[in-house]
Design a protein around this motif. Structure first.
Motif: not given
Length: 339
Positions: A98-108
């Motif tokens: 992923i490019r941004f940590l926010s992508e892992a947040y969004d998946r959660r």
């Protein structure tokens, strides 16, 4: 945009208060929250600029969890999507993709409240955030991940001392760890003066305590020392000037300055500190405080390597254990960030 990831902070508001972590699941030996301790399953995402993330970096290294818990280091300069992986090839984390940590947040959780914060632990198989509970994370690394600790790992949260450790950490958090932020982001004179006074009142009490003992609790390094260190190591570089906590510098208090140098020179502490990341983050990201985004040249960092003589107080840094081994090559702090 959240600042150094300490939860979702209300910067610039009167009576500054730090929001609690939104994802407070725990990764435990028995997996009771659905996240069992497993070697290689999780990735710790940090910024070397962030004092709260630095706790996790230090504890992970002291306990020898490098092989069990991989680590991603975010760029100290955030953009409108917060923490990003522009330090990695092609701007993507090589493990999470992923490019941004926010992508892992969004998946959660899509459209979750609050900002994107570090430290964060991501479940590698699903790509979902597991937890961003910066207060509990290091305690769990010390107590729930014991099966994966290195041989000779120190006991950072010994049960017999937990009440005292918790009491000391509560005071340090309120007046020092979080206190510098209340001073730095104050929007009124009275609010600033109250916060700044509390910072130095607590530092003076800590100095008196440490004048007669090498570590905060007991005769070995504990979680309490880790939490105080991450603020002290940033004090002269950013908090003294940038946050206006300038009654005196850390280097002007003989006890605290020696204590901080003692820890800095202990394997697992100073070898995780990147002063370049620290300074660039605070001075370039906090545009409300520093609109010019100019990063100061000082202070002189060479003093961190000078003798401290704290060993004369006795104490055993690692108790019956041993120091951690060399820093993994991929995690060494670049020369630009070292004293």
């Amino acid at each position: 945009m959240s600042d150094t990831g300490e939860g979702n902070s209300a910067y610039g508001r009167r009576d500054f208060k730090r929001s609690k972590s939104h994802f407070t699941d725990r990764i435990t030996a028995d997996g009771r929250d659905g996240w069992p301790v497993e070697p290689g399953r999780y990735r710790l995402v940090v910024s070397r600029a962030c004092p709260w993330a630095s706790r996790a970096v230090i504890v992970r290294r002291l306990l020898g969890l490098e092989d069990a818990l991989s680590m991603a280091i975010a760029d100290p300069i955030q953009d409108d999507r917060s923490w990003r992986f522009t330090l990695d090839p092609d701007g993507r984390d090589p493990v999470l993709g992923i490019r941004f940590l926010s992508e892992a947040y969004d998946r959660r959780e899509t459209d979750y409240p609050g900002g994107v914060s570090v430290p964060a632990v991501v479940d590698v198989p699903s790509g979902k955030l597991a937890t961003n509970d910066y207060q509990q994370l290091t305690l769990d690394l010390a107590t729930e991940w014991t099966a994966l600790h290195r041989e000779g790992a120190p006991e950072l949260y010994p049960e017999r001392l937990r009440d005292e450790i918790d009491s000391v950490m509560a005071d340090v958090y309120e007046d020092v760890n979080n206190g510098v932020y209340r001073a730095g982001f104050a929007t009124g004179q009275e609010e600033y003066e109250s916060a700044c006074a509390a910072v130095f009142r607590r530092l003076e009490l800590l100095s008196a305590r440490l004048e007669r003992q090498r570590y905060l609790v007991g005769d070995t390094i504990t979680e309490a020392d880790v939490r105080l260190f991450t603020t002290l190591v940033r004090f002269d570089a950013v908090y003294h000037g940038h946050f206006k906590c300038n009654r005196w510098k850390l280097a002007e208090d003989p006890v605290l300055w020696a204590y901080a140098r003692d820890l800095f020179q202990t394997p697992g502490f100073g070898d995780t500190v990147d002063f370049d990341h620290i300074k660039r983050h605070y001075y370039r990201v906090h545009t409300g405080i520093n609109p010019s985004r100019i990063v100061p040249l000082g202070p002189d960092l060479s003093g961190w390597a000078t003798p401290h003589r704290r060993e004369e107080l006795g104490g055993r840094p690692f108790g019956d254990g041993t120091p951690p081994g060399p820093v993994p090559a991929a995690e060494k702090v670049p020369s630009a960030g070292r004293p």
